[in-house]
Write a protein that holds these residues in place. Structure first.
Motif, PDB file in Angstrom:
ATOM      1  N   ASP A   9       0.829  -1.210   0.000  1.00  0.00           N
ATOM      2  CA  ASP A   9       0.000   0.000   0.000  1.00  0.00           C
ATOM      3  C   ASP A   9       0.859   1.254   0.000  1.00  0.00           C
ATOM      4  O   ASP A   9       0.577   2.222  -0.727  1.00  0.00           O
ATOM      5  N   GLY A  10       1.907   1.249   0.827  1.00  0.00           N
ATOM      6  CA  GLY A  10       2.801   2.404   0.881  1.00  0.00           C
ATOM      7  C   GLY A  10       3.523   2.632  -0.432  1.00  0.00           C
ATOM      8  O   GLY A  10       3.645   3.767  -0.904  1.00  0.00           O
ATOM      9  N   LEU A  11       3.990   1.550  -1.042  1.00  0.00           N
ATOM     10  CA  LEU A  11       4.694   1.654  -2.317  1.00  0.00           C
ATOM     11  C   LEU A  11       3.756   2.132  -3.425  1.00  0.00           C
ATOM     12  O   LEU A  11       4.140   2.946  -4.276  1.00  0.00           O
ATOM     13  N   SER A  12       2.527   1.630  -3.421  1.00  0.00           N
ATOM     14  CA  SER A  12       1.553   1.998  -4.443  1.00  0.00           C
ATOM     15  C   SER A  12       1.265   3.499  -4.426  1.00  0.00           C
ATOM     16  O   SER A  12       1.187   4.149  -5.477  1.00  0.00           O
ATOM     17  N   GLU A  13       1.119   4.043  -3.224  1.00  0.00           N
ATOM     18  CA  GLU A  13       0.838   5.469  -3.093  1.00  0.00           C
ATOM     19  C   GLU A  13       1.998   6.315  -3.628  1.00  0.00           C
ATOM     20  O   GLU A  13       1.794   7.302  -4.333  1.00  0.00           O
TER      21      GLU A  13
ATOM     22  N   ASP B 154       9.377  -2.904  -9.013  1.00  0.00           N
ATOM     23  CA  ASP B 154      10.089  -4.168  -8.804  1.00  0.00           C
ATOM     24  C   ASP B 154       9.840  -4.694  -7.394  1.00  0.00           C
ATOM     25  O   ASP B 154       9.552  -5.880  -7.195  1.00  0.00           O
ATOM     26  N   LEU B 155       9.936  -3.804  -6.417  1.00  0.00           N
ATOM     27  CA  LEU B 155       9.669  -4.203  -5.029  1.00  0.00           C
ATOM     28  C   LEU B 155       8.238  -4.703  -4.867  1.00  0.00           C
ATOM     29  O   LEU B 155       7.978  -5.714  -4.201  1.00  0.00           O
ATOM     30  N   ASP B 156       7.304  -3.982  -5.478  1.00  0.00           N
ATOM     31  CA  ASP B 156       5.896  -4.342  -5.392  1.00  0.00           C
ATOM     32  C   ASP B 156       5.655  -5.739  -5.966  1.00  0.00           C
ATOM     33  O   ASP B 156       4.922  -6.552  -5.389  1.00  0.00           O
ATOM     34  N   ASP B 157       6.274  -6.027  -7.102  1.00  0.00           N
ATOM     35  CA  ASP B 157       6.130  -7.345  -7.734  1.00  0.00           C
ATOM     36  C   ASP B 157       6.688  -8.451  -6.840  1.00  0.00           C
ATOM     37  O   ASP B 157       6.086  -9.525  -6.703  1.00  0.00           O
ATOM     38  N   ARG B 158       7.831  -8.187  -6.229  1.00  0.00           N
ATOM     39  CA  ARG B 158       8.455  -9.198  -5.369  1.00  0.00           C
ATOM     40  C   ARG B 158       7.623  -9.434  -4.107  1.00  0.00           C
ATOM     41  O   ARG B 158       7.485 -10.580  -3.651  1.00  0.00           O
ATOM     42  N   LEU B 159       7.082  -8.372  -3.547  1.00  0.00           N
ATOM     43  CA  LEU B 159       6.238  -8.505  -2.358  1.00  0.00           C
ATOM     44  C   LEU B 159       4.949  -9.247  -2.683  1.00  0.00           C
ATOM     45  O   LEU B 159       4.429 -10.012  -1.867  1.00  0.00           O
TER      46      LEU B 159
END
Length: 251
Positions: A101-105, A240-245
């Motif tokens: 959620d934090g990364l998406s924002e 990239d981080l979002d995909d890995r998470l």
């Protein structure tokens, strides 16, 4: 990270079992790699650690699915342990969702900033302020979550063979602790110190960190120095981080 239970026996697979031994080897490698790192993380090390944790949880799923493990978990005397495993699984899933959620924002704000940079820089100030405000709020959220990160003590469990589950939760929570620090650009810890801290074994020394997030944030303080390339690099890294998470949350 899913945990299912259907069973009948009375002992967990010993660490001599091939799958249990494999999990122990993965935990040993994670500890070793953490000990070998400097006090500051890098984007590549963060990504690699997420991948390694995902592989660990996939191995744990296989360990849990073994008939002997299922039989042991069905025993009444192991009811509390089963509840702890389920709570740990849900906690890690929550950490994944909070991170995503934090990364998406942040990603949405960065995409809007890129759009403005392609048009008129005169419109940039308002969006930059929104991004910085979002960053500030995100840091507070992450710091609040960090304070709540606690792991059940492995030594409190009677079955020595259950230690791998407690250790796995500890290294996963340690990953998120480092992850939140990295995103926030706050102080970070290395050398397996986070796990030691979480297990209340010793005090740790942390150092400040500079990375992709803090670099772009610094450029935002003086909009004239803001580079489209740096914003794109950060947005790509966040994706990239979002995909890995996302992969970790499904492991």
């Amino acid at each position: 990270m899913a945990v299912s239970f259907h069973v009948r026996s009375n002992s967990f697979p010993s660490r001599s079992h091939p799958q249990a031994a494999h999990v122990s080897e993965q935990l040993a490698r994670l500890r070793s790699s953490e000990e070998g790192e400097t006090s500051t993380s890098s984007s590549s090390s963060i990504c690699q650690r997420i991948d390694n944790i995902q592989e660990l949880h996939e191995s744990l799923d296989k360990l849990i699915c073994l008939p002997v493990t299922q039989q042991a978990l069905a025993q009444e005397q192991n009811k509390k342990t089963v509840e702890q495993l389920l709570d740990g699984s849900l906690r890690i899933l929550d950490l994944c969702n909070i991170s995503k959620d934090g990364l998406s924002e942040m990603k949405e704000s960065l995409m809007e900033i890129q759009s403005i940079l392609r048009r008129k820089r005169s419109e940039l100030s308002g969006e930059v302020k929104k991004y910085l405000a979002s960053r500030k709020a995100g840091k507070k959220t992450f710091q609040k979550v960090q304070k709540s990160l606690k792991v059940a003590h492995v030594e409190d469990k009677k079955e020595e063979s259950l230690a791998v589950f407690g250790e796995a939760e500890a290294v996963t929570v340690a990953l998120f602790d480092s992850f939140f620090r990295y995103i926030s650009g706050s102080k970070t810890c290395g050398k397996w110190s986070v796990v030691s801290k979480l297990m209340n074994k010793k005090k740790v020394t942390c150092e400040a960190q500079a990375n992709e997030f803090t670099m772009v944030e610094s450029e935002f303080q003086s909009e004239k120095t803001l580079k489209m390339e740096d914003v794109q690099i950060l947005e790509s890294f966040i994706q990239d981080l979002d995909d890995r998470l996302e992969s970790l949350s499904k492991a």
